[in-house]
Design an enzyme around this catalytic site. Sequence first.
Site, PDB file in Angstrom:
ATOM      1  N   ASP A   1       6.672  36.282  46.867  1.00 26.31           N
ATOM      2  CA  ASP A   1       5.765  35.648  47.633  1.00 26.31           C
ATOM      3  C   ASP A   1       5.736  34.052  47.635  1.00 26.31           C
ATOM      4  OD1 ASP A   1       3.620  35.544  49.662  1.00 26.31           O
ATOM      5  OD2 ASP A   1       2.131  35.899  48.031  1.00 26.31           O
TER       6      ASP A   1
ATOM      7  N   LYS B   1      -9.127  34.391  47.216  1.00 21.52           N
ATOM      8  CA  LYS B   1     -10.023  35.426  47.975  1.00 21.52           C
ATOM      9  C   LYS B   1     -10.892  36.345  47.044  1.00 21.52           C
ATOM     10  CE  LYS B   1      -9.008  39.104  51.085  1.00 21.52           C
ATOM     11  NZ  LYS B   1      -9.736  40.174  50.276  1.00 21.52           N
TER      12      LYS B   1
ATOM     13  N   ARG C   1     -13.091  32.056  42.043  1.00 19.44           N
ATOM     14  CA  ARG C   1     -12.905  30.875  41.789  1.00 19.44           C
ATOM     15  C   ARG C   1     -12.156  30.107  40.487  1.00 19.44           C
ATOM     16  NH1 ARG C   1     -17.900  31.610  44.723  1.00 19.44           N
ATOM     17  NH2 ARG C   1     -17.946  30.205  46.459  1.00 19.44           N
TER      18      ARG C   1
ATOM     19  N   LYS D   1     -10.958  28.078  45.540  1.00 20.07           N
ATOM     20  CA  LYS D   1     -11.493  29.085  45.711  1.00 20.07           C
ATOM     21  C   LYS D   1     -10.292  30.386  46.245  1.00 20.07           C
ATOM     22  CE  LYS D   1     -15.483  31.330  48.074  1.00 20.07           C
ATOM     23  NZ  LYS D   1     -14.715  32.261  48.728  1.00 20.07           N
TER      24      LYS D   1
HETATM   25  N1  LIG Z   1      -3.867  26.449  37.219  1.00 23.50           N
HETATM   26  C1  LIG Z   1      -4.366  25.851  38.234  1.00 23.50           C
HETATM   27  N2  LIG Z   1      -4.561  24.065  38.335  1.00 23.50           N
HETATM   28  C2  LIG Z   1      -5.277  23.620  39.167  1.00 23.50           C
HETATM   29  N3  LIG Z   1      -5.570  24.094  40.289  1.00 23.50           N
HETATM   30  C3  LIG Z   1      -5.549  25.631  40.329  1.00 23.50           C
HETATM   31  C4  LIG Z   1      -5.054  26.422  39.606  1.00 23.50           C
HETATM   32  N4  LIG Z   1      -5.104  27.344  39.673  1.00 23.50           N
HETATM   33  C5  LIG Z   1      -5.795  27.639  41.277  1.00 23.50           C
HETATM   34  N5  LIG Z   1      -5.904  26.164  41.445  1.00 23.50           N
HETATM   35  C6  LIG Z   1      -6.745  25.990  42.658  1.00 23.50           C
HETATM   36  O1  LIG Z   1      -7.460  26.752  43.021  1.00 23.50           O
HETATM   37  C7  LIG Z   1      -7.259  27.508  44.342  1.00 23.50           C
HETATM   38  C8  LIG Z   1      -7.677  29.040  44.153  1.00 23.50           C
HETATM   39  O2  LIG Z   1      -6.773  29.410  43.485  1.00 23.50           O
HETATM   40  P1  LIG Z   1      -6.540  30.977  43.349  1.00 23.50           P
HETATM   41  O3  LIG Z   1      -5.285  31.514  42.647  1.00 23.50           O
HETATM   42  O4  LIG Z   1      -7.896  31.804  43.089  1.00 23.50           O
HETATM   43  O5  LIG Z   1      -6.401  31.485  44.843  1.00 23.50           O
HETATM   44  P2  LIG Z   1      -5.134  31.487  45.831  1.00 23.50           P
HETATM   45  O6  LIG Z   1      -3.868  31.861  45.216  1.00 23.50           O
HETATM   46  O7  LIG Z   1      -4.955  30.086  46.716  1.00 23.50           O
HETATM   47  O8  LIG Z   1      -5.518  32.481  46.980  1.00 23.50           O
HETATM   48  P3  LIG Z   1      -5.472  33.972  46.920  1.00 23.50           P
HETATM   49  O9  LIG Z   1      -6.743  34.579  46.094  1.00 23.50           O
HETATM   50  O10 LIG Z   1      -5.322  34.521  48.268  1.00 23.50           O
HETATM   51  O11 LIG Z   1      -4.283  34.397  45.940  1.00 23.50           O
HETATM   52  C9  LIG Z   1      -5.897  27.147  44.507  1.00 23.50           C
HETATM   53  O12 LIG Z   1      -5.647  27.023  46.057  1.00 23.50           O
HETATM   54  C10 LIG Z   1      -5.729  25.749  43.814  1.00 23.50           C
HETATM   55  O13 LIG Z   1      -6.216  24.712  44.678  1.00 23.50           O
END
Ligand SMILES: Nc1ncnc2c1ncn2[C@@H]1O[C@H](COP(=O)(O)OP(=O)(O)OP(=O)(O)O)[C@@H](O)[C@H]1O
Length: 399
Positions: free
Chosen positions: A243, A130, A133, A128
Amino acid sequence: MATKALEARFEHLTVNDENEAPTNTSFKSKAAATGTIASLPSSHPRANLVKYALQTTNESRQNAGQITTITTTTSVPTLPPSPVRKPAQSSRASDESHEKQTVAFFDQPQAPKQFHLGMFEIGKPLGKGKFGRVYLARERSSGWICALKVLHKSELQQGKVEKQVRREIEIQSNLRHPNVLRLYGHFHDSKRVFLILEFAGKGELYKHLRKEHRFPEWKAAQYIAQMAAALKYLHSKHVMHRDIKPENILVGIHGEIKISDFGWSVHAPNNRRQTMCGTLDYLPPEMLKPGSSDNFYNEKVDLWSLGVLTYEFLVGEAPFEDTPIMTQRRIARGDMSVPSFVSAEAKDLIHRLLVLDPEKRIPLDHVLQHPWIIKHCMTKGGERGAQRASDSNRKSSEQ
Ligand SMILES: Nc1ncnc2c1ncn2[C@@H]1O[C@H](COP(=O)(O)OP(=O)(O)OP(=O)(O)O)[C@@H](O)[C@H]1O
């Protein structure tokens, strides 16, 4: 391992229609059952992180992995069972067939340009963020596995990040590198935006680092070589990431790293940019000077962050970690010391990256030729890393 990760079982999926959200995400996956990645402790080690412009992701981390049910009010038809995949001969064979499917599905000339939710079976939540999901997903016709990121438009509007998301999509969808997470496409309905992402089977690098506390030198060197190769590719495309930190790096099924989260990346054709963003611990000194006439920076900001990353991989914490005010002061002075358990070669690379004058930082080509990288990418433990790094270089130069 790869076989297990790709054999995720998709069960009980119901959707409203092609443009509606999944109503039930009670999926099981063998990948989850292997439990290769430890969950984060409740007291998050980065709780004191201060971010400029970027909101904290701590909440998202603590919630990561929880099963979420998306409910809708409409009654829905149940979809036919998903196609059963033949068991693979070996994990390598499975990986290769997965790669072929990826190519077959997305790179064939007749690959559908118009994506919609009905094309995908939705699997377990992967995490998840910010603004939404991320779910494991499978394209129905080919059985191809991906990660589907679901962003709610209202939340994007509220957070005033629509522009940022558009930029993320525009930039990431044009990137092709083995160490850069691929964005295959996107679509939207009235409420949500869906991003079709490459599935990174081993999850967040940040979790691996917290679990191991710090990486052995050979592993850190392999990761840094891959990072350098990926950044070299990005910079050749005039993209600076801005970043770089372990939270924005995912790990693929073969243990290779994938830079993700291009929310703060920008195209930097010739000009220099002045935006303040990123996590404080990883901010280079030139980005810490608001209002100053020297407040210009270029892609060399990523070199500084690479130095911070190298340090954190080897030491287990960022070099300038302190109270927010002190962190800023220490970054501005380059005030850090490398513990004695770090090898002289690694120390040398850190010192060549964490240089206050951006123009004097070691270039990425030289990072890849640095004795520390060469040493660990050529020795027994590092062979695969060297291979991956050189593969990365070769593939990106071919593109
Ligand atoms: N392509 C992917 N393959 C596997 N897991 C993923 C993938 N993308 C995201 N995730 C999982 O989902 C979580 C949420 O990803 P998301 O990109 O929405 O948020 P984030 O980068 O952690 O936070 P923010 O919303 O602050 O950018 C990640 O922290 C990771 O654990």
